[in-house]
Enzyme design. Structure first.
Site, PDB file in Angstrom:
ATOM      1  N   TYR A  16       0.967  -1.369   0.029  1.00 13.29           N
ATOM      2  CA  TYR A  16       0.198   0.117   0.008  1.00 13.29           C
ATOM      3  C   TYR A  16       0.993   1.343   0.033  1.00 13.29           C
ATOM      4  O   TYR A  16       0.197   2.206   0.006  1.00 13.29           O
ATOM      5  CB  TYR A  16      -1.133   0.106   1.276  1.00 13.29           C
ATOM      6  CG  TYR A  16      -1.939  -0.976   1.323  1.00 13.29           C
ATOM      7  CD1 TYR A  16      -3.022  -1.222   0.317  1.00 13.29           C
ATOM      8  CD2 TYR A  16      -1.728  -1.992   2.176  1.00 13.29           C
ATOM      9  CE1 TYR A  16      -3.933  -2.222   0.537  1.00 13.29           C
ATOM     10  CE2 TYR A  16      -2.522  -3.176   2.373  1.00 13.29           C
ATOM     11  CZ  TYR A  16      -3.835  -3.129   1.310  1.00 13.29           C
ATOM     12  OH  TYR A  16      -4.587  -4.318   1.430  1.00 13.29           O
TER      13      TYR A  16
ATOM     14  N   HIS B 237      -4.294   6.215  -1.175  1.00 13.45           N
ATOM     15  CA  HIS B 237      -4.937   6.219  -0.148  1.00 13.45           C
ATOM     16  C   HIS B 237      -3.875   6.481   1.338  1.00 13.45           C
ATOM     17  O   HIS B 237      -3.936   6.962   2.153  1.00 13.45           O
ATOM     18  CB  HIS B 237      -5.490   4.946   0.490  1.00 13.45           C
ATOM     19  CG  HIS B 237      -6.921   4.918   1.057  1.00 13.45           C
ATOM     20  ND1 HIS B 237      -7.524   6.074   0.959  1.00 13.45           N
ATOM     21  CD2 HIS B 237      -7.551   3.987   1.475  1.00 13.45           C
ATOM     22  CE1 HIS B 237      -8.620   5.706   1.576  1.00 13.45           C
ATOM     23  NE2 HIS B 237      -8.744   4.625   2.101  1.00 13.45           N
TER      24      HIS B 237
ATOM     25  N   PHE C 110      -4.711  -0.119   9.925  1.00 18.63           N
ATOM     26  CA  PHE C 110      -5.284  -0.361   8.556  1.00 18.63           C
ATOM     27  C   PHE C 110      -6.476   1.000   8.725  1.00 18.63           C
ATOM     28  O   PHE C 110      -6.963   1.518   9.883  1.00 18.63           O
ATOM     29  CB  PHE C 110      -6.215  -1.507   8.016  1.00 18.63           C
ATOM     30  CG  PHE C 110      -5.105  -2.589   7.697  1.00 18.63           C
ATOM     31  CD1 PHE C 110      -4.695  -2.324   6.412  1.00 18.63           C
ATOM     32  CD2 PHE C 110      -4.624  -3.350   8.442  1.00 18.63           C
ATOM     33  CE1 PHE C 110      -3.791  -3.363   5.915  1.00 18.63           C
ATOM     34  CE2 PHE C 110      -3.645  -4.383   8.071  1.00 18.63           C
ATOM     35  CZ  PHE C 110      -3.288  -4.137   6.782  1.00 18.63           C
TER      36      PHE C 110
ATOM     37  N   ASN D  37      -9.384   1.853   8.159  1.00 20.51           N
ATOM     38  CA  ASN D  37     -10.700   1.875   8.809  1.00 20.51           C
ATOM     39  C   ASN D  37     -10.898   1.526  10.456  1.00 20.51           C
ATOM     40  O   ASN D  37     -12.094   1.929  11.054  1.00 20.51           O
ATOM     41  CB  ASN D  37     -11.945   0.746   8.386  1.00 20.51           C
ATOM     42  CG  ASN D  37     -11.334  -0.523   8.369  1.00 20.51           C
ATOM     43  OD1 ASN D  37     -10.380  -0.744   8.967  1.00 20.51           O
ATOM     44  ND2 ASN D  37     -12.244  -1.767   8.108  1.00 20.51           N
TER      45      ASN D  37
ATOM     46  N   ASN E 155     -13.183   6.393   5.273  1.00 20.42           N
ATOM     47  CA  ASN E 155     -13.281   5.332   6.586  1.00 20.42           C
ATOM     48  C   ASN E 155     -12.273   5.690   7.400  1.00 20.42           C
ATOM     49  O   ASN E 155     -12.618   5.449   8.755  1.00 20.42           O
ATOM     50  CB  ASN E 155     -12.991   3.993   5.901  1.00 20.42           C
ATOM     51  CG  ASN E 155     -14.496   3.596   5.028  1.00 20.42           C
ATOM     52  OD1 ASN E 155     -15.435   3.849   5.351  1.00 20.42           O
ATOM     53  ND2 ASN E 155     -14.100   2.626   4.122  1.00 20.42           N
TER      54      ASN E 155
END
EC number: 3.1.1.29
Length: 207
Positions: free
Chosen positions: A15, A20, A66, A68, A114
């Site tokens: 990631y 993001h 993460f 959320n 989120n």
């Protein structure tokens, strides 16, 4: 003044370079500017460092929960050190702003993000600062998840890197609590327009 700077993203190398993770990119730039190194602290579920600026403790945080579950990390640190929501700044990717631009904002809805949604829930308020880093929109709602979890194009990444560098110039104002000056600087520091191509030397037309 801002006492807790948070960058949002997802942990893990897969990631690292995705849209993001723009908040992580910005926080890394803040750490470099303050000559600080982050280290994992399981108490706060994230990579953390503390620096002292003008006699005041300032915290940098990259949640490793993460996206959320970001609020779990933010709330744990903020509550332990009695940091008020208005002393928190969260940097995150923003679909509604084009790459290369950023906006500073206090409060407001999570707009479906989120990470912000969980911070709202864990803090019990939306009354904290956000640095909205533009990543652009794919144009179709159904493609949003794929969009933010993919790497930006080279042009977009360059624009985002330049935007982050410009936003860092507002750091002294954020640390001093002069949010009006910080906002003005971030909102007016837009990328320069490309220079028009220089005309080629041509011979005059023969009549």
């Amino acid at each position: 003044m801002i006492k807790l700077f948070v960058g949002l993203g997802n942990p893990g190398p897969e990631y690292e370079f995705t849209r993001h993770n723009a908040g992580f990119w910005w926080l890394d730039a803040v750490a470099r500017e303050l000559k600080a190194s982050l280290a994992m602290d399981k108490t706060y579920h994230g990579l953390v460092t503390r620096v002292t600026v003008n006699g005041q403790a300032v915290w940098l945080l990259k949640p490793q929960t993460f996206m959320n579950l970001s609020g779990k990390s933010v709330a744990a640190l903020a509550r332990f050190f009695k940091i008020e929501p208005q002393e928190i700044l969260v940097a995150h990717d923003e679909l509604d702003i084009v790459p290369g631009e950023a906006k500073l904002k206090l409060g407001g809805s999570h707009a479906g993000h989120n990470g912000l949604r969980d911070i709202h829930a864990q803090l019990g308020t939306d009354d904290y600062w956000r640095l909205r880093l533009g990543v652009g929109h794919p144009g179709v709602k159904s493609e949003v998840i794929n969009w933010v979890l993919k790497k930006p194009s080279l042009d977009h990444r360059l624009a985002m890197d330049q935007c982050i560098a410009r936003a860092i110039t507002a750091l002294p104002h954020l640390l001093a609590g002069d949010m009006d000056k910080a906002t003005l600087l971030i909102h007016t520091s837009k990328p320069p327009r490309p220079k028009p191509p220089r005309p080629e030397n041509t011979l005059p037309a023969v009549p």
